[in-house]
Design a protein around this motif. Structure first.
Motif, PDB file in Angstrom:
ATOM      1  N   PHE A  48      -4.208  -6.832   9.228  1.00  0.00           N
ATOM      2  CA  PHE A  48      -3.166  -5.489   8.937  1.00  0.00           C
ATOM      3  C   PHE A  48      -3.460  -5.133   7.549  1.00  0.00           C
ATOM      4  O   PHE A  48      -3.399  -5.980   6.645  1.00  0.00           O
ATOM      5  CB  PHE A  48      -1.957  -5.865   9.618  1.00  0.00           C
ATOM      6  CG  PHE A  48      -1.691  -6.308  10.738  1.00  0.00           C
ATOM      7  CD1 PHE A  48      -1.071  -5.161  11.770  1.00  0.00           C
ATOM      8  CD2 PHE A  48      -1.821  -7.393  11.472  1.00  0.00           C
ATOM      9  CE1 PHE A  48      -0.606  -5.361  12.898  1.00  0.00           C
ATOM     10  CE2 PHE A  48      -1.623  -7.433  12.993  1.00  0.00           C
ATOM     11  CZ  PHE A  48      -1.048  -6.227  13.474  1.00  0.00           C
ATOM     12  N   THR A  49      -3.520  -3.787   7.482  1.00  0.00           N
ATOM     13  CA  THR A  49      -3.234  -3.214   6.257  1.00  0.00           C
ATOM     14  C   THR A  49      -2.073  -2.259   6.313  1.00  0.00           C
ATOM     15  O   THR A  49      -1.904  -1.362   7.354  1.00  0.00           O
ATOM     16  CB  THR A  49      -4.311  -2.270   5.973  1.00  0.00           C
ATOM     17  OG1 THR A  49      -5.423  -3.177   5.590  1.00  0.00           O
ATOM     18  CG2 THR A  49      -4.294  -1.784   4.486  1.00  0.00           C
ATOM     19  N   VAL A  50      -1.156  -2.398   5.326  1.00  0.00           N
ATOM     20  CA  VAL A  50       0.286  -1.566   5.398  1.00  0.00           C
ATOM     21  C   VAL A  50       0.221  -0.837   4.118  1.00  0.00           C
ATOM     22  O   VAL A  50       0.632  -1.393   3.246  1.00  0.00           O
ATOM     23  CB  VAL A  50       1.269  -2.436   5.756  1.00  0.00           C
ATOM     24  CG1 VAL A  50       2.666  -1.529   5.927  1.00  0.00           C
ATOM     25  CG2 VAL A  50       1.214  -3.104   7.141  1.00  0.00           C
ATOM     26  N   LYS A  51       0.231   0.436   4.301  1.00  0.00           N
ATOM     27  CA  LYS A  51       0.634   1.107   2.912  1.00  0.00           C
ATOM     28  C   LYS A  51       1.940   1.586   3.103  1.00  0.00           C
ATOM     29  O   LYS A  51       2.409   2.454   3.865  1.00  0.00           O
ATOM     30  CB  LYS A  51      -0.404   2.264   2.787  1.00  0.00           C
ATOM     31  CG  LYS A  51      -0.287   3.148   1.461  1.00  0.00           C
ATOM     32  CD  LYS A  51      -1.168   4.366   1.458  1.00  0.00           C
ATOM     33  CE  LYS A  51      -1.033   5.316   0.427  1.00  0.00           C
ATOM     34  NZ  LYS A  51      -1.889   6.362   0.079  1.00  0.00           N
ATOM     35  N   GLU A  52       2.762   1.254   1.878  1.00  0.00           N
ATOM     36  CA  GLU A  52       4.360   1.818   1.941  1.00  0.00           C
ATOM     37  C   GLU A  52       4.217   2.751   0.959  1.00  0.00           C
ATOM     38  O   GLU A  52       3.873   2.611  -0.288  1.00  0.00           O
ATOM     39  CB  GLU A  52       5.206   0.612   1.462  1.00  0.00           C
ATOM     40  CG  GLU A  52       5.339  -0.515   2.677  1.00  0.00           C
ATOM     41  CD  GLU A  52       6.280  -1.694   2.215  1.00  0.00           C
ATOM     42  OE1 GLU A  52       6.618  -1.685   1.259  1.00  0.00           O
ATOM     43  OE2 GLU A  52       6.232  -2.566   3.080  1.00  0.00           O
ATOM     44  N   SER A  53       4.644   3.836   1.156  1.00  0.00           N
ATOM     45  CA  SER A  53       4.888   4.904   0.437  1.00  0.00           C
ATOM     46  C   SER A  53       6.395   5.292   0.340  1.00  0.00           C
ATOM     47  O   SER A  53       7.005   5.398   1.463  1.00  0.00           O
ATOM     48  CB  SER A  53       4.087   6.244   0.698  1.00  0.00           C
ATOM     49  OG  SER A  53       2.792   6.133   0.652  1.00  0.00           O
ATOM     50  N   SER A  54       7.028   5.360  -0.793  1.00  0.00           N
ATOM     51  CA  SER A  54       8.489   5.709  -1.041  1.00  0.00           C
ATOM     52  C   SER A  54       8.648   6.569  -2.356  1.00  0.00           C
ATOM     53  O   SER A  54       7.705   6.621  -2.991  1.00  0.00           O
ATOM     54  CB  SER A  54       9.566   4.481  -0.808  1.00  0.00           C
ATOM     55  OG  SER A  54       9.346   3.744  -2.117  1.00  0.00           O
ATOM     56  N   THR A  55      10.010   7.137  -2.311  1.00  0.00           N
ATOM     57  CA  THR A  55      10.753   7.539  -3.415  1.00  0.00           C
ATOM     58  C   THR A  55      10.194   6.736  -4.947  1.00  0.00           C
ATOM     59  O   THR A  55      10.088   7.354  -5.901  1.00  0.00           O
ATOM     60  CB  THR A  55      11.943   7.972  -3.473  1.00  0.00           C
ATOM     61  OG1 THR A  55      12.199   8.898  -2.234  1.00  0.00           O
ATOM     62  CG2 THR A  55      12.390   8.798  -4.574  1.00  0.00           C
ATOM     63  N   PHE A  56      10.244   5.480  -4.433  1.00  0.00           N
ATOM     64  CA  PHE A  56      10.022   4.439  -5.778  1.00  0.00           C
ATOM     65  C   PHE A  56       8.672   3.838  -6.098  1.00  0.00           C
ATOM     66  O   PHE A  56       8.360   3.639  -7.164  1.00  0.00           O
ATOM     67  CB  PHE A  56      10.915   3.349  -5.636  1.00  0.00           C
ATOM     68  CG  PHE A  56      12.187   3.909  -5.346  1.00  0.00           C
ATOM     69  CD1 PHE A  56      13.162   4.529  -6.061  1.00  0.00           C
ATOM     70  CD2 PHE A  56      12.837   3.784  -3.933  1.00  0.00           C
ATOM     71  CE1 PHE A  56      14.650   4.857  -5.893  1.00  0.00           C
ATOM     72  CE2 PHE A  56      14.114   3.921  -3.409  1.00  0.00           C
ATOM     73  CZ  PHE A  56      14.869   4.661  -4.313  1.00  0.00           C
ATOM     74  N   ARG A  57       7.757   3.684  -5.166  1.00  0.00           N
ATOM     75  CA  ARG A  57       6.623   3.258  -5.112  1.00  0.00           C
ATOM     76  C   ARG A  57       5.423   3.288  -3.921  1.00  0.00           C
ATOM     77  O   ARG A  57       5.980   3.641  -2.968  1.00  0.00           O
ATOM     78  CB  ARG A  57       6.811   1.563  -5.538  1.00  0.00           C
ATOM     79  CG  ARG A  57       7.207   0.980  -4.144  1.00  0.00           C
ATOM     80  CD  ARG A  57       7.343  -0.598  -4.522  1.00  0.00           C
ATOM     81  NE  ARG A  57       7.430  -1.223  -3.266  1.00  0.00           N
ATOM     82  CZ  ARG A  57       7.470  -2.513  -3.144  1.00  0.00           C
ATOM     83  NH1 ARG A  57       7.231  -3.240  -4.035  1.00  0.00           N
ATOM     84  NH2 ARG A  57       7.715  -3.139  -1.790  1.00  0.00           N
ATOM     85  N   THR A  58       4.408   3.189  -4.414  1.00  0.00           N
ATOM     86  CA  THR A  58       3.359   3.215  -3.391  1.00  0.00           C
ATOM     87  C   THR A  58       2.726   2.036  -3.172  1.00  0.00           C
ATOM     88  O   THR A  58       2.074   1.816  -4.510  1.00  0.00           O
ATOM     89  CB  THR A  58       2.508   4.454  -3.293  1.00  0.00           C
ATOM     90  OG1 THR A  58       3.357   5.512  -3.255  1.00  0.00           O
ATOM     91  CG2 THR A  58       1.475   4.358  -2.208  1.00  0.00           C
ATOM     92  N   ILE A  59       2.548   0.990  -2.558  1.00  0.00           N
ATOM     93  CA  ILE A  59       1.719  -0.155  -2.464  1.00  0.00           C
ATOM     94  C   ILE A  59       1.039  -0.413  -1.202  1.00  0.00           C
ATOM     95  O   ILE A  59       1.292   0.295  -0.129  1.00  0.00           O
ATOM     96  CB  ILE A  59       2.682  -1.668  -2.813  1.00  0.00           C
ATOM     97  CG1 ILE A  59       3.657  -1.761  -1.748  1.00  0.00           C
ATOM     98  CG2 ILE A  59       3.242  -1.381  -4.044  1.00  0.00           C
ATOM     99  CD1 ILE A  59       4.344  -2.947  -1.726  1.00  0.00           C
ATOM    100  N   GLU A  60       0.026  -1.084  -1.261  1.00  0.00           N
ATOM    101  CA  GLU A  60      -0.845  -1.582  -0.182  1.00  0.00           C
ATOM    102  C   GLU A  60      -0.727  -2.986   0.188  1.00  0.00           C
ATOM    103  O   GLU A  60      -1.220  -3.874  -1.023  1.00  0.00           O
ATOM    104  CB  GLU A  60      -2.357  -0.994  -0.161  1.00  0.00           C
ATOM    105  CG  GLU A  60      -2.997  -1.306   1.054  1.00  0.00           C
ATOM    106  CD  GLU A  60      -4.201  -0.565   0.835  1.00  0.00           C
ATOM    107  OE1 GLU A  60      -4.314   0.575   1.309  1.00  0.00           O
ATOM    108  OE2 GLU A  60      -5.378  -1.242   0.732  1.00  0.00           O
ATOM    109  N   ILE A  61      -0.312  -3.428   1.161  1.00  0.00           N
ATOM    110  CA  ILE A  61      -0.500  -4.890   1.718  1.00  0.00           C
ATOM    111  C   ILE A  61      -1.424  -5.246   2.680  1.00  0.00           C
ATOM    112  O   ILE A  61      -1.335  -4.489   3.854  1.00  0.00           O
ATOM    113  CB  ILE A  61       1.163  -5.357   2.153  1.00  0.00           C
ATOM    114  CG1 ILE A  61       2.223  -5.064   1.109  1.00  0.00           C
ATOM    115  CG2 ILE A  61       1.166  -6.849   2.621  1.00  0.00           C
ATOM    116  CD1 ILE A  61       3.171  -3.725   1.715  1.00  0.00           C
TER     117      ILE A  61
END
Length: 132
Positions: A48-61
């Motif tokens: 699985f690849t999960v890209k999290e984008s929010s007001t605070f940060r963008t990361i890829e897990i």
């Protein structure tokens, strides 16, 4: 493959109480409640690849089912654990690195929504996401 797609947070249930139990201060809790979190999930077999984008940060897990990995929450809390499929649910069992306490996370798609459920020290919260 039901998880594939881009999901935007729609609403929260008991999220503030959950974050309080996690030890997150009131200012960060108020900001996190309106973080405009967007998840972009892709699945290839057990990976699985999960890209999290929010007001605070963008990361890829990137993780594989059943394989232990470490992850940092937006507030800096470090977790170690695994995701596994249980039926049609993604179940994450994590341990906080700082205090050894367990965090359970469950992701499921139901009624066209992605529902993230978190349980920490008896406090349960849900975040509901709509597909974009």
């Amino acid at each position: 493959m039901a998880f594939d797609g881009t999901w935007k947070v729609d609403r929260n249930d008991n999220y503030d109480k959950f974050m309080e139990k996690m030890g997150i201060n009131v200012v960060k809790r108020k900001l996190a409640a309106h973080d405009n979190l967007k998840l972009t999930i892709t699945q290839e077999g057990n990976k699985f690849t999960v890209k999290e984008s929010s007001t605070f940060r963008t990361i890829e897990i990137v993780f594989e089912l059943g394989v232990n990995f470490t992850y940092s929450l937006a507030d800096g809390t470090e977790l170690s654990g695994t995701w596994n499929m249980e039926g049609n649910k993604l179940v994450g069992k994590f341990t906080r690195v700082d205090n050894g306490k367990e965090l359970l996370a469950v992701r499921e798609v139901s009624g066209g929504e992605l529902i993230n459920t978190y349980i920490y020290e008896g406090v349960e919260a849900k975040r509901f996401f709509k597909k974009e």
